[in-house]
Design a protein around this motif. Structure first.
Motif, PDB file in Angstrom:
ATOM      1  N   ASN A 177       0.849  -1.189   0.000  1.00  0.00           N
ATOM      2  CA  ASN A 177       0.000   0.000   0.000  1.00  0.00           C
ATOM      3  C   ASN A 177       0.887   1.241   0.000  1.00  0.00           C
ATOM      4  O   ASN A 177       0.921   2.008   0.956  1.00  0.00           O
ATOM      5  N   ALA A 178       1.642   1.427  -1.082  1.00  0.00           N
ATOM      6  CA  ALA A 178       2.544   2.575  -1.198  1.00  0.00           C
ATOM      7  C   ALA A 178       2.719   2.878  -2.681  1.00  0.00           C
ATOM      8  O   ALA A 178       3.526   2.237  -3.365  1.00  0.00           O
ATOM      9  N   LEU A 179       1.968   3.851  -3.183  1.00  0.00           N
ATOM     10  CA  LEU A 179       1.930   4.092  -4.623  1.00  0.00           C
ATOM     11  C   LEU A 179       3.275   4.542  -5.181  1.00  0.00           C
ATOM     12  O   LEU A 179       3.679   4.089  -6.263  1.00  0.00           O
ATOM     13  N   ASN A 180       3.978   5.421  -4.486  1.00  0.00           N
ATOM     14  CA  ASN A 180       5.280   5.856  -4.989  1.00  0.00           C
ATOM     15  C   ASN A 180       6.253   4.696  -5.065  1.00  0.00           C
ATOM     16  O   ASN A 180       7.046   4.586  -6.012  1.00  0.00           O
ATOM     17  N   ALA A 181       6.221   3.805  -4.078  1.00  0.00           N
ATOM     18  CA  ALA A 181       7.090   2.634  -4.099  1.00  0.00           C
ATOM     19  C   ALA A 181       6.718   1.706  -5.251  1.00  0.00           C
ATOM     20  O   ALA A 181       7.600   1.115  -5.901  1.00  0.00           O
ATOM     21  N   ILE A 182       5.428   1.564  -5.523  1.00  0.00           N
ATOM     22  CA  ILE A 182       4.993   0.743  -6.655  1.00  0.00           C
ATOM     23  C   ILE A 182       5.549   1.322  -7.958  1.00  0.00           C
ATOM     24  O   ILE A 182       6.036   0.571  -8.821  1.00  0.00           O
ATOM     25  N   ALA A 183       5.499   2.631  -8.107  1.00  0.00           N
ATOM     26  CA  ALA A 183       6.015   3.260  -9.322  1.00  0.00           C
ATOM     27  C   ALA A 183       7.500   2.968  -9.509  1.00  0.00           C
ATOM     28  O   ALA A 183       7.954   2.660 -10.625  1.00  0.00           O
ATOM     29  N   VAL A 184       8.275   3.034  -8.445  1.00  0.00           N
ATOM     30  CA  VAL A 184       9.709   2.746  -8.536  1.00  0.00           C
ATOM     31  C   VAL A 184       9.941   1.279  -8.898  1.00  0.00           C
ATOM     32  O   VAL A 184      10.803   0.957  -9.720  1.00  0.00           O
ATOM     33  N   MET A 185       9.152   0.384  -8.330  1.00  0.00           N
ATOM     34  CA  MET A 185       9.306  -1.045  -8.617  1.00  0.00           C
ATOM     35  C   MET A 185       8.977  -1.352 -10.074  1.00  0.00           C
ATOM     36  O   MET A 185       9.659  -2.163 -10.711  1.00  0.00           O
ATOM     37  N   VAL A 186       7.939  -0.693 -10.594  1.00  0.00           N
ATOM     38  CA  VAL A 186       7.617  -0.875 -12.019  1.00  0.00           C
ATOM     39  C   VAL A 186       8.767  -0.360 -12.880  1.00  0.00           C
ATOM     40  O   VAL A 186       9.170  -1.004 -13.856  1.00  0.00           O
ATOM     41  N   ASP A 187       9.320   0.773 -12.536  1.00  0.00           N
ATOM     42  CA  ASP A 187      10.444   1.342 -13.277  1.00  0.00           C
ATOM     43  C   ASP A 187      11.640   0.397 -13.285  1.00  0.00           C
ATOM     44  O   ASP A 187      12.389   0.336 -14.267  1.00  0.00           O
ATOM     45  N   ARG A 188      11.822  -0.356 -12.208  1.00  0.00           N
ATOM     46  CA  ARG A 188      12.955  -1.288 -12.110  1.00  0.00           C
ATOM     47  C   ARG A 188      12.700  -2.614 -12.806  1.00  0.00           C
ATOM     48  O   ARG A 188      13.503  -3.534 -12.729  1.00  0.00           O
ATOM     49  N   GLY A 189      11.556  -2.732 -13.487  1.00  0.00           N
ATOM     50  CA  GLY A 189      11.279  -3.934 -14.253  1.00  0.00           C
ATOM     51  C   GLY A 189      10.757  -5.102 -13.454  1.00  0.00           C
ATOM     52  O   GLY A 189      10.838  -6.255 -13.899  1.00  0.00           O
ATOM     53  N   LEU A 190      10.179  -4.813 -12.270  1.00  0.00           N
ATOM     54  CA  LEU A 190       9.696  -5.896 -11.415  1.00  0.00           C
ATOM     55  C   LEU A 190       8.277  -6.328 -11.755  1.00  0.00           C
ATOM     56  O   LEU A 190       7.775  -7.296 -11.177  1.00  0.00           O
ATOM     57  N   GLY A 191       7.624  -5.628 -12.660  1.00  0.00           N
ATOM     58  CA  GLY A 191       6.272  -5.997 -13.042  1.00  0.00           C
ATOM     59  C   GLY A 191       5.474  -4.784 -13.458  1.00  0.00           C
ATOM     60  O   GLY A 191       6.019  -3.686 -13.653  1.00  0.00           O
ATOM     61  N   VAL A 192       4.155  -4.982 -13.613  1.00  0.00           N
ATOM     62  CA  VAL A 192       3.225  -3.898 -13.910  1.00  0.00           C
ATOM     63  C   VAL A 192       2.268  -3.782 -12.738  1.00  0.00           C
ATOM     64  O   VAL A 192       2.244  -4.621 -11.844  1.00  0.00           O
ATOM     65  N   SER A 193       1.460  -2.722 -12.736  1.00  0.00           N
ATOM     66  CA  SER A 193       0.524  -2.544 -11.629  1.00  0.00           C
ATOM     67  C   SER A 193      -0.758  -1.906 -12.132  1.00  0.00           C
ATOM     68  O   SER A 193      -0.766  -1.227 -13.167  1.00  0.00           O
ATOM     69  N   LEU A 194      -1.833  -2.143 -11.400  1.00  0.00           N
ATOM     70  CA  LEU A 194      -3.130  -1.529 -11.673  1.00  0.00           C
ATOM     71  C   LEU A 194      -3.433  -0.605 -10.504  1.00  0.00           C
ATOM     72  O   LEU A 194      -3.708  -1.054  -9.383  1.00  0.00           O
ATOM     73  N   VAL A 195      -3.350   0.706 -10.755  1.00  0.00           N
ATOM     74  CA  VAL A 195      -3.408   1.690  -9.676  1.00  0.00           C
ATOM     75  C   VAL A 195      -4.252   2.889 -10.089  1.00  0.00           C
ATOM     76  O   VAL A 195      -4.455   3.129 -11.280  1.00  0.00           O
ATOM     77  N   PRO A 196      -4.738   3.669  -9.118  1.00  0.00           N
ATOM     78  CA  PRO A 196      -5.384   4.942  -9.475  1.00  0.00           C
ATOM     79  C   PRO A 196      -4.354   5.917 -10.011  1.00  0.00           C
ATOM     80  O   PRO A 196      -3.182   5.890  -9.619  1.00  0.00           O
ATOM     81  N   ASP A 197      -4.766   6.766 -10.915  1.00  0.00           N
ATOM     82  CA  ASP A 197      -3.867   7.759 -11.521  1.00  0.00           C
ATOM     83  C   ASP A 197      -3.708   8.909 -10.531  1.00  0.00           C
ATOM     84  O   ASP A 197      -4.314   9.964 -10.661  1.00  0.00           O
ATOM     85  N   TRP A 198      -2.840   8.710  -9.543  1.00  0.00           N
ATOM     86  CA  TRP A 198      -2.780   9.614  -8.401  1.00  0.00           C
ATOM     87  C   TRP A 198      -2.064  10.911  -8.728  1.00  0.00           C
ATOM     88  O   TRP A 198      -1.310  11.027  -9.680  1.00  0.00           O
ATOM     89  N   ALA A 199      -2.306  11.911  -7.869  1.00  0.00           N
ATOM     90  CA  ALA A 199      -1.800  13.259  -8.106  1.00  0.00           C
ATOM     91  C   ALA A 199      -0.293  13.337  -7.911  1.00  0.00           C
ATOM     92  O   ALA A 199       0.284  12.621  -7.096  1.00  0.00           O
ATOM     93  N   GLN A 200       0.348  14.198  -8.677  1.00  0.00           N
ATOM     94  CA  GLN A 200       1.770  14.465  -8.484  1.00  0.00           C
ATOM     95  C   GLN A 200       1.967  15.167  -7.134  1.00  0.00           C
ATOM     96  O   GLN A 200       1.015  15.691  -6.564  1.00  0.00           O
ATOM     97  N   PRO A 201       3.216  15.156  -6.596  1.00  0.00           N
ATOM     98  CA  PRO A 201       4.446  14.732  -7.276  1.00  0.00           C
ATOM     99  C   PRO A 201       4.655  13.218  -7.243  1.00  0.00           C
ATOM    100  O   PRO A 201       4.319  12.563  -6.271  1.00  0.00           O
ATOM    101  N   TRP A 202       5.212  12.712  -8.335  1.00  0.00           N
ATOM    102  CA  TRP A 202       5.669  11.328  -8.431  1.00  0.00           C
ATOM    103  C   TRP A 202       7.182  11.323  -8.238  1.00  0.00           C
ATOM    104  O   TRP A 202       7.831  12.363  -8.372  1.00  0.00           O
ATOM    105  N   PRO A 203       7.757  10.169  -7.932  1.00  0.00           N
ATOM    106  CA  PRO A 203       9.228  10.095  -7.883  1.00  0.00           C
ATOM    107  C   PRO A 203       9.830  10.547  -9.211  1.00  0.00           C
ATOM    108  O   PRO A 203       9.298  10.239 -10.284  1.00  0.00           O
TER     109      PRO A 203
END
Length: 293
Positions: free
Chosen positions: A218-244
């Motif tokens: 339950n940590a959207l910013n952490a999910i974004a970093v994990m997706v960036d690192r090639g660990l998978g994809v995710s289904l998430v709400p399009d949350w407000a910035q700032p993003w990492p």
């Protein structure tokens, strides 16, 4: 008893030294020490133990610390109620993790710019806990996810932002079918035990997609970093910035209609700080560009 002396005591405890408290209160360290000694004489107990340049609260001081905080807040409330010409006092505000890092700083910047006499106590927490705190009167208002249940008559709700679900994927997967990605790629699941994650879980079930789960959090910013690192994809709400910063991601819309995640403000109708809540609502709507229907 002079409430200013109580404020000095609380400030010394919070800052950890007479010198730091003096800087915040814009008085001399000697004046801070004198006020503490006067308060100790009035109460008949030592409140502060001095160790070199630092201080610590005594057992007797610990007993009255929370009561001192409550009394100072009540005094601020009385000033706010008595003074019809100025908006002042302390607002007790809760914020869920997404709002805390996203829209809240912009809202607070607008509030303190227009109403510098307002103080805001902020309690981070999950939406379910913050709803209970507002209902119990421990908080005046909270920026939270919309509750999946009817609110009690003692509370009101105002929508601020809707966030549709998107598939979050590495930039190299741009243009691919979102359902195919959810079915074929490892899934970094948004925690289904929290309100926001339940909507993603319901969408997967409705679409008949059985994902290959890899992580759940339950940590959207952490999910974004994990997706960036090639660990998978995710289904998430399009949350407000700032993003990492520096992430190479794509947000792919879903082909099927889905219920968006809704974020807004819940507040207590009975709070004596309703003027501060009104300011919060107005500045929040301006900050996010939302106009209520």
């Amino acid at each position: 008893m002079d409430t200013q002396f109580l404020n000095t005591f609380v400030t010394v405890v919070d800052r950890g030294s007479m010198a730091a408290a003096a800087r915040e209160l814009n008085i001399t360290p000697a004046a801070v020490a004198q006020q503490i000694r006067t308060l100790e004489r009035e109460l008949g107990a030592g409140l502060i133990a001095r160790v070199g340049r630092t201080v610590s609260v005594t057992e007797e001081g610990s007993r009255i610390l929370q009561r001192a905080r409550d009394l100072l807040r009540d005094v601020a409330d009385m000033r706010s109620v008595a003074n019809d010409s100025a908006v002042s006092g302390e607002l007790r505000l809760g914020a869920c993790p997404t709002a805390l890092a996203g829209m809240l700083p912009d809202i607070l910047a607008r509030m303190v710019d227009k109403f510098p006499q307002i103080n805001v106590f902020i309690k981070p927490g999950y939406s379910a806990d913050l709803y209970r705190a507002v209902e119990a009167g421990d908080l005046d208002a909270a920026i939270v996810l919309q509750a999946p249940f009817s609110l009690p008559k003692t509370c009101n709700w105002q929508l601020l932002r809707e966030e549709p679900l998107v598939v979050l994927a590495p930039e190299s997967m741009a243009g691919r079918d979102p359902h195919e990605l959810l079915a074929s790629q490892p899934l970094i699941r948004y925690d289904r035990h929290q309100w926001g994650g339940r909507q993603a879980d319901e969408y997967l079930r409705a679409a008949g997609i059985v994902p290959h789960e890899r992580f759940e959090l339950n940590a959207l910013n952490a999910i974004a970093v994990m997706v960036d690192r090639g660990l998978g994809v995710s289904l998430v709400p399009d949350w407000a910035q700032p993003w990492p910063e520096g992430l190479r991601l794509v947000r792919i819309p879903l082909p099927n209609e889905c219920v968006p995640r809704r974020i807004g403000i819940v507040w207590s109708r009975s709070t004596v700080r309703i003027r501060l809540v009104t300011v919060l609502l107005r500045e929040a709507q301006s900050a996010v560009g939302y106009e209520p229907a």
